[in-house]
Scaffold this motif. Sequence first.
Motif, mmCIF file in Angstrom:
data_model
loop_
_atom_site.group_PDB
_atom_site.id
_atom_site.type_symbol
_atom_site.label_atom_id
_atom_site.label_comp_id
_atom_site.label_asym_id
_atom_site.label_seq_id
_atom_site.Cartn_x
_atom_site.Cartn_y
_atom_site.Cartn_z
ATOM 1 N N THR A 101 -1.468 -7.643 -10.452
ATOM 2 C CA THR A 101 -2.374 -6.701 -11.097
ATOM 3 C C THR A 101 -3.603 -7.367 -11.707
ATOM 4 O O THR A 101 -4.583 -6.678 -11.988
ATOM 5 N N GLU A 134 2.727 -1.010 -10.552
ATOM 6 C CA GLU A 134 2.387 -2.078 -9.615
ATOM 7 C C GLU A 134 3.202 -3.339 -9.881
ATOM 8 O O GLU A 134 3.535 -4.077 -8.946
ATOM 9 N N MET A 147 1.508 -2.522 -1.173
ATOM 10 C CA MET A 147 1.073 -2.088 -2.491
ATOM 11 C C MET A 147 -0.034 -1.041 -2.372
ATOM 12 O O MET A 147 -0.020 -0.014 -3.055
ATOM 13 N N ILE A 151 0.097 2.767 -3.693
ATOM 14 C CA ILE A 151 -0.875 3.305 -4.636
ATOM 15 C C ILE A 151 -1.472 4.596 -4.098
ATOM 16 O O ILE A 151 -1.569 5.612 -4.803
#
Length: 237
Positions: A101, A134, A147, A151
């Motif tokens: 992140t 995340e 990822m 998202i």
Amino acid sequence: MLKKISAIAIKSFALLLVLGAAYQAVAQAATTPSTTTPYAKMAPVDQYLMADRAAEIALARSAAPESISHDAEVRVLGRHGFETAVKGTNGFVCIVGRGWTSAADPDFWNPKVRVPMCANAPAARSYLLRINKETEWGLAGRTQAQMTESINAAFVKKELPPMESGAMCYMMSKQGYGGDSAPHWPSHLMFFYSDIDPAIWGANLPGSPVVAVADPVEHLTQFVVAVQRWSDGTDGR
């Protein structure tokens, strides 16, 4: 802060150059696939954790001045995500971000990344929800591509809220490590909006003190403002 205006302007410009380069590097995660990287796959989970819980709490709190972080909630990273280590009373939440992140593309799996941040209540209720999700995905071993898919799916399902009005965080720690691509960012504040034009703040324009990064994947615009001091009050040069 009792410096000549010219000295402040020169320092601010230098800080903004570094911040702009750092955040543009992080923004590559949303637009440019990784090429060669020494962190091509996930390391063992233990390498992303901090064995010394007290050290992680102290590092998280270093993101903001003691007047703010002292009464903030502090969350530390466990094997499946962030866990509350200290309950707070002022609405702020301090954490230490990891590579998934809080680092540029090449450092996605870098287990050395440690980025202290302290979010206010609106950001804790909106921005940190994304960080939490995340982080859980990262610990579960999802790749950058996976990822991004997760998202996008979360937004379609409305599982992630838009940024709340006034959402911001402090990133004023002189400690931490942002990764090999951007090892240590200057002291700064961040302000979060959902899909907003950076031009409304005059960001990224010649002479503007504001850097902005728009992330189309996360429908997020981040405004970055450099400050002159570290969280401990020392000069932030």
